[in-house]
Motif scaffolding. Structure first.
Motif, PDB file in Angstrom:
ATOM      1  N   ALA A 295       0.752  -1.175   0.201  1.00 18.70           N
ATOM      2  CA  ALA A 295       0.075  -0.066  -0.043  1.00 18.70           C
ATOM      3  C   ALA A 295       0.760   1.246  -0.056  1.00 18.70           C
ATOM      4  O   ALA A 295       0.591   2.269  -0.842  1.00 18.70           O
ATOM      5  CB  ALA A 295      -0.854  -0.064   1.121  1.00 18.70           C
ATOM      6  N   ALA A 296       2.071   1.159   0.690  1.00 23.35           N
ATOM      7  CA  ALA A 296       2.918   2.512   0.532  1.00 23.35           C
ATOM      8  C   ALA A 296       3.596   2.519  -0.613  1.00 23.35           C
ATOM      9  O   ALA A 296       3.872   3.542  -1.118  1.00 23.35           O
ATOM     10  CB  ALA A 296       3.931   2.075   2.019  1.00 23.35           C
ATOM     11  N   ALA A 297       3.847   1.395  -1.153  1.00 29.45           N
ATOM     12  CA  ALA A 297       4.368   1.471  -2.670  1.00 29.45           C
ATOM     13  C   ALA A 297       3.399   2.121  -3.446  1.00 29.45           C
ATOM     14  O   ALA A 297       3.753   2.840  -4.581  1.00 29.45           O
ATOM     15  CB  ALA A 297       5.014   0.173  -3.135  1.00 29.45           C
ATOM     16  N   LEU A 298       2.138   1.679  -3.368  1.00 29.57           N
ATOM     17  CA  LEU A 298       1.205   2.445  -4.132  1.00 29.57           C
ATOM     18  C   LEU A 298       1.225   3.887  -4.163  1.00 29.57           C
ATOM     19  O   LEU A 298       0.909   4.595  -4.974  1.00 29.57           O
ATOM     20  CB  LEU A 298      -0.047   1.813  -3.906  1.00 29.57           C
ATOM     21  N   ALA A 299       1.270   4.266  -2.910  1.00 30.02           N
ATOM     22  CA  ALA A 299       1.205   5.888  -2.563  1.00 30.02           C
ATOM     23  C   ALA A 299       2.448   6.371  -3.150  1.00 30.02           C
ATOM     24  O   ALA A 299       2.313   7.478  -3.629  1.00 30.02           O
ATOM     25  CB  ALA A 299       0.979   5.886  -1.067  1.00 30.02           C
ATOM     26  N   GLY A 300       3.639   5.761  -2.981  1.00 27.49           N
ATOM     27  CA  GLY A 300       4.626   6.247  -3.617  1.00 27.49           C
ATOM     28  C   GLY A 300       4.571   6.564  -5.149  1.00 27.49           C
ATOM     29  O   GLY A 300       5.045   7.301  -5.750  1.00 27.49           O
TER      30      GLY A 300
END
Length: 442
Positions: A295-300
């Protein structure tokens, strides 16, 4: 123009342009009423198959290490050996696969790849239930599945170019990327739930996803028939290698990526060993940590283009690879701090910086070093007797991530200056040769 042609042209009135009905327009990927782009049934079938297959892939990536560590009680060396098989096909087959797929029937290639993967995953489960699953069998099974994936991934990219018109391809790739990113977020959590509920039978979801994809692609109308290419495979291979090495920008990016991927696969390979055996995380906890990281990678990914424009893609590239490698050292904080929190946080930043790096190097294929994965298991196994599995994993992962921290970014550090110099030279050349005044005559 001849007199006959002129006469013929005068006798033939210009025909009014025929308009397409909305159904035909949508099938060809033309804009629908209201401005929305309809990508058509052909793409929708491909997209549906890939969206399901992406989830299956994440189940496979999560379940195979869990099976080895928790069911087969494999050694660290054996886990590293099978992890090597995941990357083996990429350096060995990528260049050749691209040239072969160009010559093959695309739809038949994709269906065949899906059926191969379906059959192999099914055989892995049957072998386990019959008591015959072993590390060598798992190694060859993973290698075959990933070899088929190399051909499939090249073929489906070419498929989009065949079934979607130019003006719709950005939307098509965006849809595919959305599905892939969504699978990254939900896949580990789904996989951990399935594994806790079904054990190795969770791989049935992976096998079923390949069968669904094969059926969806088989339902597409014929496209991408086999074609003859005059240039030999060797000539195309040499041209590709020469382009990547003679261009200084591509060469710097290639070297930096190569060095980063010496340590990166080691780090990723040891992570499940550290989680399950060193930190004693449950399958469910590890799955949630991986989903949080995705999910953090998606935000990134959502802010990657903005960051790239703000800093400059070539300048962000070495920064991203340095940060990607350096944040991996955060794993040393476990178990001093809560292990699940450390794993989730480190993998989150690890994923964000990897996305940023990939955005900057989208045109360059990442190089994998399968030998490094085998070395991961060797190092952990050698260090375990004297340091315990927890410290053995931490030492191996720290050494692996330090490779990128110190050595991966320097080859890319000068690329922005190189691009700036090229731009300045081009502008100076343009200013030195002004256009002739309008209306001037010789």
């Amino acid at each position: 123009m001849s007199a006959d042609a002129a006469a013929q042209g005068s006798k033939q009135p210009k025909q009014p342009k025929q308009t397409q009905g909305p159904e035909k327009s949508r099938k060809q990927g033309n804009p629908e009423p209201g401005g929305r782009l309809g990508l058509g049934r052909q793409f929708n079938l491909l997209w549906a198959g890939q969206s399901v297959s992406y989830i299956g892939d994440k189940v496979n990536i999560f379940v195979v290490p869990a099976v080895m560590i928790l069911l087969l009680h494999a050694s660290a060396f054996q886990v590293g050996l099978v992890a090597m098989a995941q990357y083996l096909a990429i350096p060995l087959l990528s260049l050749v696969a691209g040239m072969l797929v160009d010559r093959w029937d695309l739809r038949l290639t994709l269906v065949t790849c899906d059926l191969i993967r379906f059959t192999v995953i099914l055989l892995v489960m049957v072998a386990y239930w019959m008591g015959h699953l072993s590390v060598p069998l798992l190694f060859f099974s993973v290698a075959i599945v990933n070899a088929a994936s190399v051909f499939f991934n090249i073929g489906y990219t070419a498929t989009i170019a065949n079934v979607v018109p130019v003006e719709g391809r950005v939307a098509a790739y965006s849809n595919m990327e959305t599905s892939r990113t969504a699978s990254e977020v939900v896949g580990p959590a789904v996989a951990s739930f399935l594994y806790q509920a079904m054990g190795i039978a969770a791989l049935l979801v992976d096998a079923g996803s390949y069968l669904f994809s094969a059926g969806a692609i088989r339902s597409m109308r014929g496209y991408g028939e086999r074609k003859k290419i005059e240039q030999t495979m060797w000539e195309r291979l040499k041209a590709g290698v020469k382009l990547n090495w003679t261009d200084p920008v591509l060469r710097g990016t290639l070297i930096g990526t190569f060095i980063m991927n010496v340590g990166g696969p080691v780090y990723v390979t040891v992570m499940p060993i550290l989680a399950y055996r060193g930190l004693h995380l449950s399958v469910g906890t590890y799955g949630i940590a991986m989903s949080a990281a995705a999910a953090a990678a998606l935000a990134g990914a959502l802010v990657a283009q903005r960051v790239s424009k703000l800093i400059g893609a070539a300048r962000l590239m070495p920064m991203a690879v340095f940060a990607h490698s350096a944040v991996g050292l955060g794993i040393l904080l476990a178990p001093t701090l809560p292990s699940a929190l450390v794993v989730g946080t480190v993998l989150s930043f690890y994923g964000v910086t990897m996305v940023w790096y990939n955005v900057c190097t989208a045109a360059v294929r990442q190089v994998r070093i399968p030998v490094a994965d085998q070395a991961a298991g060797v190092f952990v196994q050698m260090l375990t007797p004297g340091h315990g599995v927890l410290n053995a994993c931490r030492i191996t992962m720290a050494c692996a991530t330090l490779i990128g921290t110190f050595f991966a970014w320097p080859p890319e550090a000068g690329i922005q200056r190189m691009l700036n110099r090229e731009k300045a030279l081009a502008e100076a050349a343009s200013a030195a040769s002004p256009a002739a005044p309008v209306g001037s005559t010789a």
